[in-house]
Motif scaffolding. Structure first.
Motif, PDB file in Angstrom:
ATOM      1  N   GLY A   4       0.628  -1.368  -0.247  1.00  0.00           N
ATOM      2  CA  GLY A   4      -0.477  -0.199   0.127  1.00  0.00           C
ATOM      3  C   GLY A   4       0.961   0.829  -0.180  1.00  0.00           C
ATOM      4  O   GLY A   4       0.505   2.711  -0.278  1.00  0.00           O
ATOM      5  N   PHE A   5       2.097   0.862   0.118  1.00  0.00           N
ATOM      6  CA  PHE A   5       2.995   2.209   0.140  1.00  0.00           C
ATOM      7  C   PHE A   5       3.357   2.153  -1.251  1.00  0.00           C
ATOM      8  O   PHE A   5       4.009   1.568  -1.459  1.00  0.00           O
ATOM      9  CB  PHE A   5       4.313   2.077   1.597  1.00  0.00           C
ATOM     10  CG  PHE A   5       4.698   3.409   1.664  1.00  0.00           C
ATOM     11  CD1 PHE A   5       4.181   4.737   2.028  1.00  0.00           C
ATOM     12  CD2 PHE A   5       6.389   3.689   1.217  1.00  0.00           C
ATOM     13  CE1 PHE A   5       5.305   5.927   2.368  1.00  0.00           C
ATOM     14  CE2 PHE A   5       6.427   4.636   0.659  1.00  0.00           C
ATOM     15  CZ  PHE A   5       6.307   6.129   1.993  1.00  0.00           C
ATOM     16  N   ASP A   6       3.691   3.109  -1.421  1.00  0.00           N
ATOM     17  CA  ASP A   6       4.561   3.810  -3.036  1.00  0.00           C
ATOM     18  C   ASP A   6       5.944   3.680  -2.926  1.00  0.00           C
ATOM     19  O   ASP A   6       6.430   4.918  -2.678  1.00  0.00           O
ATOM     20  CB  ASP A   6       3.457   4.885  -3.908  1.00  0.00           C
ATOM     21  CG  ASP A   6       4.349   5.297  -5.471  1.00  0.00           C
ATOM     22  OD1 ASP A   6       5.197   4.797  -5.633  1.00  0.00           O
ATOM     23  OD2 ASP A   6       3.914   6.210  -6.072  1.00  0.00           O
ATOM     24  N   ALA A   7       6.193   3.208  -3.205  1.00  0.00           N
ATOM     25  CA  ALA A   7       8.330   2.676  -3.201  1.00  0.00           C
ATOM     26  C   ALA A   7       8.473   4.222  -4.222  1.00  0.00           C
ATOM     27  O   ALA A   7       9.830   4.761  -2.945  1.00  0.00           O
ATOM     28  CB  ALA A   7       8.754   1.615  -3.922  1.00  0.00           C
ATOM     29  N   ASN A   8       7.738   4.977  -4.776  1.00  0.00           N
ATOM     30  CA  ASN A   8       8.846   5.739  -5.870  1.00  0.00           C
ATOM     31  C   ASN A   8       8.721   7.248  -4.732  1.00  0.00           C
ATOM     32  O   ASN A   8       9.576   7.773  -4.930  1.00  0.00           O
ATOM     33  CB  ASN A   8       7.995   5.936  -7.117  1.00  0.00           C
ATOM     34  CG  ASN A   8       7.930   4.848  -8.301  1.00  0.00           C
ATOM     35  OD1 ASN A   8       8.491   4.466  -7.999  1.00  0.00           O
ATOM     36  ND2 ASN A   8       7.260   4.433  -8.732  1.00  0.00           N
ATOM     37  N   ARG A   9       8.445   6.999  -3.835  1.00  0.00           N
ATOM     38  CA  ARG A   9       8.430   8.300  -3.001  1.00  0.00           C
ATOM     39  C   ARG A   9       9.263   8.246  -2.063  1.00  0.00           C
ATOM     40  O   ARG A   9       9.952   9.350  -1.627  1.00  0.00           O
ATOM     41  CB  ARG A   9       6.575   8.304  -1.804  1.00  0.00           C
ATOM     42  CG  ARG A   9       5.449   8.599  -2.573  1.00  0.00           C
ATOM     43  CD  ARG A   9       4.189   8.023  -1.026  1.00  0.00           C
ATOM     44  NE  ARG A   9       4.484   9.803  -0.211  1.00  0.00           N
ATOM     45  CZ  ARG A   9       3.912   9.769   0.807  1.00  0.00           C
ATOM     46  NH1 ARG A   9       3.558   8.010   1.105  1.00  0.00           N
ATOM     47  NH2 ARG A   9       4.118   9.905   1.343  1.00  0.00           N
ATOM     48  N   ILE A  10      10.135   7.662  -2.188  1.00  0.00           N
ATOM     49  CA  ILE A  10      11.513   7.200  -1.342  1.00  0.00           C
ATOM     50  C   ILE A  10      11.944   7.804  -2.149  1.00  0.00           C
ATOM     51  O   ILE A  10      13.406   8.457  -2.338  1.00  0.00           O
ATOM     52  CB  ILE A  10      11.631   5.656  -1.006  1.00  0.00           C
ATOM     53  CG1 ILE A  10      11.084   5.291  -0.043  1.00  0.00           C
ATOM     54  CG2 ILE A  10      13.137   5.592  -0.575  1.00  0.00           C
ATOM     55  CD1 ILE A  10      10.827   4.092   0.206  1.00  0.00           C
ATOM     56  N   VAL A  11      11.924   7.374  -3.568  1.00  0.00           N
ATOM     57  CA  VAL A  11      13.096   7.803  -4.352  1.00  0.00           C
ATOM     58  C   VAL A  11      12.647   9.159  -4.790  1.00  0.00           C
ATOM     59  O   VAL A  11      13.595  10.061  -4.886  1.00  0.00           O
ATOM     60  CB  VAL A  11      12.800   6.875  -5.890  1.00  0.00           C
ATOM     61  CG1 VAL A  11      13.613   7.187  -6.424  1.00  0.00           C
ATOM     62  CG2 VAL A  11      13.471   5.442  -5.475  1.00  0.00           C
ATOM     63  N   SER A  12      12.023   9.720  -4.784  1.00  0.00           N
ATOM     64  CA  SER A  12      12.254  10.981  -5.715  1.00  0.00           C
ATOM     65  C   SER A  12      11.855  12.682  -3.762  1.00  0.00           C
ATOM     66  O   SER A  12      12.605  13.298  -3.738  1.00  0.00           O
ATOM     67  CB  SER A  12      10.504  12.068  -5.985  1.00  0.00           C
ATOM     68  OG  SER A  12       9.347  10.876  -5.186  1.00  0.00           O
ATOM     69  N   HIS A  13      11.936  11.882  -2.410  1.00  0.00           N
ATOM     70  CA  HIS A  13      11.999  12.589  -1.613  1.00  0.00           C
ATOM     71  C   HIS A  13      13.220  12.633  -0.873  1.00  0.00           C
ATOM     72  O   HIS A  13      13.987  13.481  -0.871  1.00  0.00           O
ATOM     73  CB  HIS A  13      11.084  11.966  -0.314  1.00  0.00           C
ATOM     74  CG  HIS A  13      11.179  12.443   0.754  1.00  0.00           C
ATOM     75  ND1 HIS A  13      10.922  13.464   1.429  1.00  0.00           N
ATOM     76  CD2 HIS A  13      12.100  12.181   2.087  1.00  0.00           C
ATOM     77  CE1 HIS A  13      10.910  14.143   2.389  1.00  0.00           C
ATOM     78  NE2 HIS A  13      12.017  13.962   3.106  1.00  0.00           N
ATOM     79  N   ALA A  14      14.133  11.445  -1.392  1.00  0.00           N
ATOM     80  CA  ALA A  14      16.017  11.435  -1.060  1.00  0.00           C
ATOM     81  C   ALA A  14      16.917  12.417  -2.004  1.00  0.00           C
ATOM     82  O   ALA A  14      16.638  13.016  -2.017  1.00  0.00           O
ATOM     83  CB  ALA A  14      15.992   9.187  -1.672  1.00  0.00           C
ATOM     84  N   LEU A  15      15.862  12.335  -3.273  1.00  0.00           N
ATOM     85  CA  LEU A  15      16.570  13.159  -4.186  1.00  0.00           C
ATOM     86  C   LEU A  15      16.416  14.736  -3.591  1.00  0.00           C
ATOM     87  O   LEU A  15      16.521  15.395  -3.526  1.00  0.00           O
ATOM     88  CB  LEU A  15      15.641  13.226  -5.904  1.00  0.00           C
ATOM     89  CG  LEU A  15      17.007  13.457  -6.876  1.00  0.00           C
ATOM     90  CD1 LEU A  15      18.285  12.990  -6.854  1.00  0.00           C
ATOM     91  CD2 LEU A  15      16.063  13.386  -8.189  1.00  0.00           C
ATOM     92  N   ALA A  54       7.208  -2.104 -10.456  1.00  0.00           N
ATOM     93  CA  ALA A  54       7.555  -0.390  -9.982  1.00  0.00           C
ATOM     94  C   ALA A  54       6.513  -0.371  -8.635  1.00  0.00           C
ATOM     95  O   ALA A  54       5.141  -0.675  -9.243  1.00  0.00           O
ATOM     96  CB  ALA A  54       6.478   0.047 -10.978  1.00  0.00           C
ATOM     97  N   GLY A  55       6.504   0.634  -8.327  1.00  0.00           N
ATOM     98  CA  GLY A  55       5.965   1.661  -7.024  1.00  0.00           C
ATOM     99  C   GLY A  55       5.988   0.516  -5.327  1.00  0.00           C
ATOM    100  O   GLY A  55       5.908   0.686  -4.908  1.00  0.00           O
ATOM    101  N   LYS A  56       6.494  -0.814  -5.905  1.00  0.00           N
ATOM    102  CA  LYS A  56       6.220  -1.623  -4.594  1.00  0.00           C
ATOM    103  C   LYS A  56       7.869  -2.546  -4.615  1.00  0.00           C
ATOM    104  O   LYS A  56       8.151  -2.398  -3.313  1.00  0.00           O
ATOM    105  CB  LYS A  56       6.235  -3.314  -5.716  1.00  0.00           C
ATOM    106  CG  LYS A  56       4.612  -3.063  -5.815  1.00  0.00           C
ATOM    107  CD  LYS A  56       4.700  -4.665  -6.105  1.00  0.00           C
ATOM    108  CE  LYS A  56       3.081  -4.670  -6.886  1.00  0.00           C
ATOM    109  NZ  LYS A  56       3.188  -5.599  -7.690  1.00  0.00           N
TER     110      LYS A  56
END
Ligand SMILES: *Cc1c(COP(=O)(O)O)cnc(C)c1O
Length: 396
Positions: free
Chosen positions: A310-321, A336-338
């Motif tokens: 239920g958590f979108d893994a892409n958020r980790i990548v964009s927030h990190a950047l 994707a997203g997982k």
């Protein structure tokens, strides 16, 4: 935006300063012997990195994808049968390329997180009594899922079935960072690129052809011009290319092979394993799981980390950047997203890895995931402390 942080996408990888300098060259006459003095040692160096005494190495201005195309167009004809497994984005793309070249691909749908199913290959090859399958494709390291496949087992499957098919291996994210044995595993074409284990900018497709693959070139009818290895071989014999070579990258490749070989390939692999094990210790401490489903599949060059449902893994990548100027890899295709990915290949130290683990932790905490700050870092530190003395001794 800072350029000081190491990069944690699984390629292109961090470029050591000396490699950047080697690539940054004034223009030379690429038809002069000066170029030959870079080219031939680079080709010899790649051969050693592939652990081959018999391969012919070709280097094209391209990327890994061009290496796939070099492999298939130089050896196959329209309608030829190919066997592959689809277990991630890169194996998927190579299959797609074969289909677009009018090849007849049988592929085993394999869960993303699993390796190449050598046992299924053996059944299919054994059933192919007429030996119609011309080529078996295998992705050594699925960069999308962080899964390492057992290429020796694929070779055993071919041998057990007494099948004469050629074995082509995508080693783009393994060669120069994880154990790869072209001759011993009976690999007929090995494919890689400049921007991963070789620690260079993107721009080169690097391929090794076995004598058996070279024979197939004579009868292959797929059209090829730019990637025709016969033209390339003719060029090499005259110290040049059939067109303008990427001189700076070839100079870089020469140096990169020198560095890998002087560190010692086994030490390079041990360094990657040690750094990867620290990352995996951190993942365990976070209470997260890898996409790779079993320890023997764990890749030493990239970890794909599953996030809670239920958590979108892409958020980790964009927030990190956005927040910490640090680049991690997103999930691709079916994952994707997982998952998000931590690339740990190429030029990397334990200290650099700790910075990535630390930022990943901050990011996940920022986004409200139940991660205790310092937990992954501590687990990785523990691993690096315990293994530091032995690693230093090996490197010496
Ligand atoms: C990076 C990569 C490729 C090639 O990608 P390019 O972008 O064409 O260099 C192919 N296979 C794997 C496994 C990879 O990791």
């Amino acid at each position: 935006m800072t350029s000081q942080n190491p990069i944690f996408i699984p390629g292109p990888t961090n470029i050591p300063e000396e490699m950047r300098k080697a690539v940054d060259m004034p223009t030379i006459d690429h038809r002069s012997p000066v170029f030959g003095r870079m080219l031939h040692p680079a080709l010899e160096g790649v051969k050693k990195v592939l652990k081959s005494t018999q391969a012919q190495v070709f280097v094209f201005p391209s990327t890994g994808t061009g290496g796939w195309e070099t492999a298939i167009t130089n050896t196959l004809s329209p309608g030829d049968k190919v066997l592959a497994a689809r277990n991630g984005m890169f194996s998927h793309r190579w299959i797609d390329m074969c289909q677009r070249h009018a090849l007849d691909v049988t592929f085993v749908e394999t869960p993303w997180g699993e390796g190449v199913p050598a046992d299924r290959f053996e059944e299919i090859l054994t059933a192919d009594k007429g030996h119609e399958i011309r080529v078996v494709l295998a992705t050594h390291n699925e960069t999308a899922t962080g899964v390492k496949s057992d290429i020796a087992a694929v070779r055993r499957a071919l041998d057990a079935a007494k099948h004469p098919a050629l074995l082509f291996v995508d080693g783009v994210s393994s060669i120069g960072s994880m154990d790869f044995r072209m001759d011993e595993w009976g690999v007929d074409i090995a494919v890689t690129g400049s921007q991963k284990g070789f620690m260079l900018p993107p721009g080169l497709a690097i391929v090794g052809f076995s004598p058996k693959a070279m024979e197939a070139v004579e009868t292959a009818r797929l059209p090829r011009t730019f990637f025709d290895i016969r033209d390339m071989a003719t060029g090499y014999a005259r110290n040049g290319y059939p067109y303008t070579p990427p001189v700076g990258l070839i100079n870089g490749l020469n140096l990169s092979c020198e560095r890998l070989l002087s560190e010692g390939l086994e030490n390079v692999f041990a360094r990657h394993n040690r750094i990867a094990s620290g990352v995996r210790a951190a993942v365990g401490a976070w209470g997260l799981k890898l996409c790779a489903v079993r320890p023997e599949l764990y890749s030493d060059s990239v970890s794909a980390i599953r996030v809670p449902e239920g958590f979108d893994a892409n958020r980790i990548v964009s927030h990190a950047l956005e927040t910490y100027d640090m680049a991690f890899g997103t999930g691709l295709g079916e994952v994707a997203g997982k998952v998000f990915r931590i690339g740990h290949l190429g030029s990397l130290t334990d200290a650099m890895a700790l910075s990535g683990i630390s930022v990943a932790e901050m990011v996940m905490a920022d986004l409200g995931l139940p991660i205790k700050l310092g937990s992954g870092v501590a687990a990785a530190q523990e691993h690096y402390r315990q293994t530091a003395a032995a690693a230093q001794k090996k490197a010496a």
